[in-house]
Design an enzyme around this catalytic site. Structure first.
Site, short mmCIF file in Angstrom:
data_model
loop_
_atom_site.label_atom_id
_atom_site.label_comp_id
_atom_site.label_asym_id
_atom_site.label_seq_id
_atom_site.Cartn_x
_atom_site.Cartn_y
_atom_site.Cartn_z
N CYS A 125 91.31 -7.98 72.95
CA CYS A 125 91.71 -8.52 71.64
C CYS A 125 93.21 -8.46 71.45
O CYS A 125 93.78 -9.33 70.80
CB CYS A 125 90.97 -7.81 70.52
SG CYS A 125 90.98 -6.03 70.68
N GLU B 220 92.18 -18.23 69.57
CA GLU B 220 91.95 -17.17 70.56
C GLU B 220 91.02 -17.71 71.64
O GLU B 220 89.90 -18.14 71.35
CB GLU B 220 91.32 -15.95 69.88
CG GLU B 220 91.10 -14.80 70.83
CD GLU B 220 90.48 -13.57 70.17
OE1 GLU B 220 89.48 -13.73 69.45
OE2 GLU B 220 90.99 -12.46 70.39
N LYS C 50 74.98 -0.91 66.92
CA LYS C 50 74.46 -2.11 67.59
C LYS C 50 75.50 -2.59 68.60
O LYS C 50 76.57 -3.07 68.23
CB LYS C 50 74.22 -3.25 66.59
CG LYS C 50 73.53 -4.44 67.27
CD LYS C 50 73.77 -5.76 66.58
CE LYS C 50 74.88 -6.58 67.20
NZ LYS C 50 74.67 -6.98 68.60
P1 NDP Z 1 81.06 -12.03 68.38
O1 NDP Z 1 82.04 -11.75 67.35
O2 NDP Z 1 80.02 -13.04 68.09
O3 NDP Z 1 80.33 -10.65 68.79
C1 NDP Z 1 80.80 -9.34 68.51
C2 NDP Z 1 79.66 -8.49 67.99
O4 NDP Z 1 79.24 -8.98 66.71
C3 NDP Z 1 78.41 -8.53 68.85
O5 NDP Z 1 77.74 -7.29 68.81
C4 NDP Z 1 77.61 -9.60 68.17
O6 NDP Z 1 76.25 -9.53 68.49
C5 NDP Z 1 77.88 -9.32 66.72
N1 NDP Z 1 77.68 -10.44 65.83
C6 NDP Z 1 77.76 -11.76 66.09
N2 NDP Z 1 77.48 -12.48 64.99
C7 NDP Z 1 77.22 -11.59 64.00
C8 NDP Z 1 76.84 -11.72 62.63
N3 NDP Z 1 76.67 -12.91 62.06
N4 NDP Z 1 76.63 -10.59 61.93
C9 NDP Z 1 76.79 -9.38 62.48
N5 NDP Z 1 77.12 -9.20 63.77
C10 NDP Z 1 77.35 -10.29 64.52
O7 NDP Z 1 81.76 -12.39 69.70
P2 NDP Z 1 81.18 -13.30 70.88
O8 NDP Z 1 80.51 -12.42 71.82
O9 NDP Z 1 80.40 -14.46 70.41
O10 NDP Z 1 82.55 -13.86 71.44
C11 NDP Z 1 83.13 -14.99 70.86
C12 NDP Z 1 84.59 -14.80 70.69
O11 NDP Z 1 84.87 -13.69 69.84
C13 NDP Z 1 85.35 -14.43 71.94
O12 NDP Z 1 85.56 -15.48 72.77
C14 NDP Z 1 86.58 -13.85 71.34
O13 NDP Z 1 87.42 -14.87 70.93
C15 NDP Z 1 86.09 -13.11 70.17
N6 NDP Z 1 85.89 -11.68 70.43
C16 NDP Z 1 86.85 -10.84 70.04
C17 NDP Z 1 86.72 -9.51 70.28
C18 NDP Z 1 87.76 -8.54 69.88
O14 NDP Z 1 87.80 -7.45 70.41
N7 NDP Z 1 88.60 -8.87 68.94
C19 NDP Z 1 85.57 -8.96 70.97
C20 NDP Z 1 84.57 -9.94 71.32
C21 NDP Z 1 84.76 -11.25 71.04
P3 NDP Z 1 75.63 -10.29 69.76
O15 NDP Z 1 76.73 -10.66 70.69
O16 NDP Z 1 74.74 -9.28 70.31
O17 NDP Z 1 74.93 -11.48 69.20
#
Ligand code: NDP
Length: 473
Positions: free
Chosen positions: A280, A380, A171
Site C-alpha cells: 500500500c 492505485e 477476517k
Molecule cells: P479489498 O479491499 O476488496 O480486500 C481487502 C479486505 O477487505 C479483504 O479481506 C476483503 O475480503 C475485504 N472486503 C472486500 N469487500 C468488502 C466489503 N464490502 N466489506 C467488508 N470487507 C470487504 O481488496 P482486493 O483484494 O479486492 O484488491 C483490490 C485492490 O485493493 C488492490 O488491487 C489494491 O488496489 C487495493 N488493496 C489495497 C491494500 C492496502 O494495503 N492498502 C490491500 C489490498 C488491496 P475478501 O478479499 O475475502 O473478499
C-alpha cells in the site's frame, strides 16, 4: 498442517455454518494448495457473541497478565518463523528473503511490541487539573485484513487490540489466508481465554459486511482498497462504531536535483516494486527534474531489465509472481490501457515475462513522461508499475506530489537532508521516507486524505484501540 476446513470460535476449532469453500492457489505454480471455508453471517454472529462474553473478563485481566499472554504468542511466532515465511511465500508469492522479514519478522515485532507497551503502561494515567485520564478497551474489535501482507496486517490489528484489553473477531482475505490459521494455532497454544480471539473466514461482501454492521462490534479496523473501505464505513455508520481505515495509495517519490541518481533510483525502484508492487505504501510515482530525465530514464531502463524475477522460494529471487490471477489480469489490464492511451513505455509491458512458464508473473514496468491526468498516474494499480512524471521547480514537484486523492506515503531525495525534510513537510502524506530511510515497524503508519484515517503500529497503533475516560476528582 492446520485443518483449514475449520474456523476458530470461543477457544475451539469448529465447523463453519457455510458449506462452500474457496480455493487457495500458489501463485508461482498455479496449483490449488488448500481450501478455506466461505463463512456466513451466522458464523460472524457466533464469533461476535463469543467475543462479547469474553470482553469483560479480558478487559479486567491485569495488564501484566495480558502482556504475558501476548509474549507467549510472540514466542510461538518466533518458534515457527521459518515455517510461516515459507507458507507465506507459497500463499502470496513473496520472495523468501522478504517473507522472512515481512510475513514472519513484522508479526513477531507486532506482538512483542504490544506486550511490552501494555506491560509498561499498566497503571498509567494522565493528570489534567482535577482530572485523571485513563485509557480503556473498546470491547469487541472486528478486524478485516487483505492478502498482500496477511500476517503483518492482521497482527498490526490483533496484537494491539488484545494488548489494550479488547477481544477480536478476525477476517482474513481468502486470497492468501494460510498463515492466519498458523497464527490462530499459535494464539490457541498461548492459552488466551476462550472467546478473546476468534477467526472467521469468508468474503468481504458477506463476512466483512456482517462484521462491520454488527451492533455488538464496537470498533472495526480495516485494511484494503478505498472502495471496500467506503462500504465498511457505510455498513458501520448506523451503529456509530469507530472505524479505522488503512487504504490504498499512489505515493510519490520526489527526486530533487543533484543527488547520486544511480543510488537514488535503485532505492526508488525497491520502494516501488517491493512485494511485486503489492504494497500500500509503494512509491509508484517518480517525480524527476526535467534536467535529469534523460539520465534517469537510462538508469531505470537498465536496472529494471536486470531484475531477477523467478521462483519466490529461491533465495536469489528479487521479484515473484503477483498474488492471484485476478491481480495479474488487473495489472496487465492497466498496462494495456496505458499503451492504448499513448503513454510512453520505457521498460517492461503487459506480455508474460521470459523465464517461468507457470505462475502469475508480470514484467516490472516503467512508463515515463506521463501526464498528471493519466489513469495510471491517478489510480492505485497494486503491481510493479512505476509512473515517471517531470517537474521544473520545487513548487511544481510539491504540487504534482499532492495532486492525488491519496496520502499514504511519500519519499524525498535531496543532496541535503534538511531540504528533503522541508519538502517532505509540504507533502500531504502520513509517512515520508527521507533519502531512502528504512521502514520502522514501530513508527505511526496511516493515511491522509482517501488513504484512510487512524494510525497503526507502535504506540500510536495501540492507542487506536483505547477509549479515553476522564475522572473528575
Ligand atoms: P479489498 O479491499 O476488496 O480486500 C481487502 C479486505 O477487505 C479483504 O479481506 C476483503 O475480503 C475485504 N472486503 C472486500 N469487500 C468488502 C466489503 N464490502 N466489506 C467488508 N470487507 C470487504 O481488496 P482486493 O483484494 O479486492 O484488491 C483490490 C485492490 O485493493 C488492490 O488491487 C489494491 O488496489 C487495493 N488493496 C489495497 C491494500 C492496502 O494495503 N492498502 C490491500 C489490498 C488491496 P475478501 O478479499 O475475502 O473478499
Amino acid at each position: 498442517m492446520p485443518d483449514y476446513s475449520r474456523i476458530f470460535i470461543d477457544g475451539r476449532w469448529v465447523a463453519p455454518d457455510a458449506t462452500t469453500s474457496a480455493e487457495v492457489v500458489n501463485p508461482a505454480t498455479e496449483e490449488v494448495i488448500a481450501h478455506v471455508p466461505m463463512g456466513s453471517s451466522r458464523d460472524v454472529d457466533r464469533a461476535v457473541a463469543a467475543a462479547r462474553s469474553a470482553a469483560d473478563g479480558w478487559a479486567r485481566t491485569p495488564a501484566k497478565e495480558r502482556a504475558a499472554a501476548l509474549g507467549r504468542v510472540a514466542a510461538g511466532l518466533q518458534q515457527r518463523a521459518e515455517e510461516l515465511a515459507v507458507l507465506a511465500t507459497d500463499d502470496v508469492g513473496t520472495p523468501i528473503g522478504l517473507s522472512r522479514l515481512a510475513h514472519a519478522g513484522l508479526p513477531l515485532n507486532n506482538f512483542a511490541f504490544a506486550a511490552q507497551a501494555v506491560a509498561d503502561s499498566a497503571d498509567a494515567f494522565e493528570g489534567i487539573g482535577n482530572s485523571r485520564v485513563v485509557r480503556e478497551p473498546y470491547g469487541v474489535v472486528g478486524a478485516i485484513a487483505p492478502w498482500n501482507y496477511p500476517m503483518h496486517q492482521s497482527t498490526a490489528k490483533v496484537a494491539p487490540a488484545l494488548a489494550a484489553g479488547n477481544t477480536v473477531v478476525l477476517k482474513p482475505s481468502e486470497v492468501a489466508p494460510l498463515t492466519i490459521w498458523a497464527l490462530t494455532e499459535i494464539i490457541e497454544a498461548a492459552g488466551l481465554p476462550p472467546g478473546v480471539f476468534n477467526l472467521v473466514s469468508g468474503d468481504g461482501p458477506v463476512v466483512g459486511q456482517a462484521i462491520a454492521a454488527h451492533p455488538q462490534v464496537d470498533l472495526v479496523s480495516f485494511t484494503g482498497s478505498t472502495a471496500a473501505g467506503i462500504k465498511v464505513s457505510q455498513a458501520a455508520a448506523p451503529t456509530i462504531k469507530k472505524v479505522s481505515l488503512e487504504l490504498g495509495g499512489k505515493s510519490p517519490a520526489i527526486v530533487l536535483p543533484g543527488t547520486d541518481l544511480s543510488t537514488t533510483l535503485s532505492q526508488v525502484l525497491q520502494a516501488a516494486f517491493v512485494n511485486s508492487g503489492q504494497t500500500c505504501f509503494a512509491l509508484t510515482r517518480l517525480l524527476v527534474h526535467a534536467d535529469e530525465i534523460d539520465e534517469a530514464e537510462e538508469l531505470l531502463a537498465a536496472e529494471v531489465a536486470a531484475m531477477r524475477l523467478g521462483d519466490p522460494r529461491e533465495e536469489s529471487t528479487q521479484y515473484g509472481p503477483l498474488a492471484s490471477k485476478a491481480q495479474r489480469d488487473r495489472v496487465t489490464g492497466y498496462m494495456r490501457s496505458a499503451i492504448d492511451a499513448g503513454h510512453r513505455l520505457l521498460v517492461g509491458g503487459p506480455q508474460r515475462p521470459a523465464g517461468p512458464e507457470r505462475g502469475f508473473y508480470v514484467q516490472p514496468t516503467v512508463f515515463t513522461r506521463v501526464p498528471a491526468q493519466a489513469r495510471i498516474t491517478r489510480e492505485e494499480i497494486f503491481g510493479p508499475v512505476l509512473v515517471v512524471q517531470i517537474y521544473r521547480t520545487f513548487d511544481e514537484a510539491v504540487l504534482l506530489a499532492n495532486d492525488t486523492s491519496f496520502g499514504l506515503a511519500a519519499g524525498v531525495w535531496a543532496p541535503e537532508q534538511e531540504t528533503a525534510l522541508a519538502v517532505g513537510r509540504r507533502v500531504r502524506a502520513g509517512q515520508v521516507q527521507i533519502n531512502g530511510g528504512g521502514f520502522n515497524p514501530n513508527a505511526p503508519f496511516g493515511g491522509y486524505k482517501q488513504s484512510g484515517n487512524g494510525r497503526e503500529n507502535g504506540r500510536y497503533g495501540l492507542e487506536e484501540f483505547q477509549e479515553i475516560k476522564s475522572f473528575q476528582l
